[in-house]
Scaffold this motif. Structure first.
Motif, PDB file in Angstrom:
ATOM      1  N   SER A  96      24.006  47.295  69.000  1.00 26.38           N
ATOM      2  CA  SER A  96      24.639  48.390  69.280  1.00 26.38           C
ATOM      3  C   SER A  96      24.636  49.341  70.933  1.00 26.38           C
TER       4      SER A  96
ATOM      5  N   THR B 222      25.675  51.949  74.227  1.00 25.44           N
ATOM      6  CA  THR B 222      26.416  53.297  74.291  1.00 25.44           C
ATOM      7  C   THR B 222      26.016  54.069  75.583  1.00 25.44           C
TER       8      THR B 222
ATOM      9  N   LYS C 123      30.986  54.574  73.536  1.00 27.66           N
ATOM     10  CA  LYS C 123      30.996  52.909  72.852  1.00 27.66           C
ATOM     11  C   LYS C 123      31.603  52.251  74.373  1.00 27.66           C
TER      12      LYS C 123
ATOM     13  N   GLU D  12      32.725  44.781  72.027  1.00 25.54           N
ATOM     14  CA  GLU D  12      31.819  44.896  71.047  1.00 25.54           C
ATOM     15  C   GLU D  12      30.646  43.541  71.157  1.00 25.54           C
ATOM     16  N   TYR D  13      29.911  43.982  69.906  1.00 29.08           N
ATOM     17  CA  TYR D  13      28.797  42.578  69.894  1.00 29.08           C
ATOM     18  C   TYR D  13      29.628  41.858  68.595  1.00 29.08           C
ATOM     19  N   ASP D  14      29.999  40.765  68.911  1.00 29.26           N
ATOM     20  CA  ASP D  14      29.817  40.089  67.377  1.00 29.26           C
ATOM     21  C   ASP D  14      28.484  39.628  66.902  1.00 29.26           C
TER      22      ASP D  14
END
Length: 150
Positions: free
Chosen positions: A6, A8, A39, A43-45
């Protein structure tokens, strides 16, 4: 076993407080991070392990994402929250993370070395470099990217 990475964004001046809370109250740490962090726009997939292996790949090449000034804070946060890297915008870092500066074959070989041999490992590695570069390029001077793998 799986891992999630994640990303942030937090204010630079909140790092000391985050580390203090991590040492004293992990639940307060999480609440503070949820309230004061934001965030990233992406996003990291991929698996958190892909992020971890890209971090070790970069480290082996002398590319250090975390400034030494945050070593103690990073260790405190890692103890409460899982493997954490605190990243600030640094001169030359974006160029070092440019996927065009890295060969897919080297990333594939590194993933294999780490015991993670899968068909898309090169793509995962390049995607990870791209995401890191993009997230860091979005940071202001008073912000830190808190990268957590847990």
């Amino acid at each position: 076993m799986s891992a999630i990475a994640s990303l942030t964004v937090v204010r630079r001046d909140s790092i000391t407080e985050l580390a203090r809370l991590a040492r004293t109250s992990p639940s307060s740490f999480r609440a503070y991070l949820a309230e004061h962090g934001s965030k990233t726009r992406q996003e990291y997939d991929w698996s958190g392990y892909c992020m971890l292996y890209v971090l070790t790949y970069l480290e082996e090449r002398g590319i250090d994402l975390e400034p030494p000034e945050f070593n103690a804070e990073s260790e405190a946060i890692t103890s409460a929250y899982g493997l954490t890297t605190l990243i600030t915008p640094a001169p030359g870092l974006l160029d070092q993370l440019d996927p065009a500066q890295h060969r897919e074959e080297e990333l594939v070989a590194h993933f294999e070395e780490m015991g993670m041999d899968f068909e898309e490992s090169g793509t995962a590695g390049l995607d990870t470099l791209r995401l890191l570069r993009d997230c860091i390029s979005d940071l202001r001077d008073n912000q830190v990217l808190l990268l957590n793998i847990g």
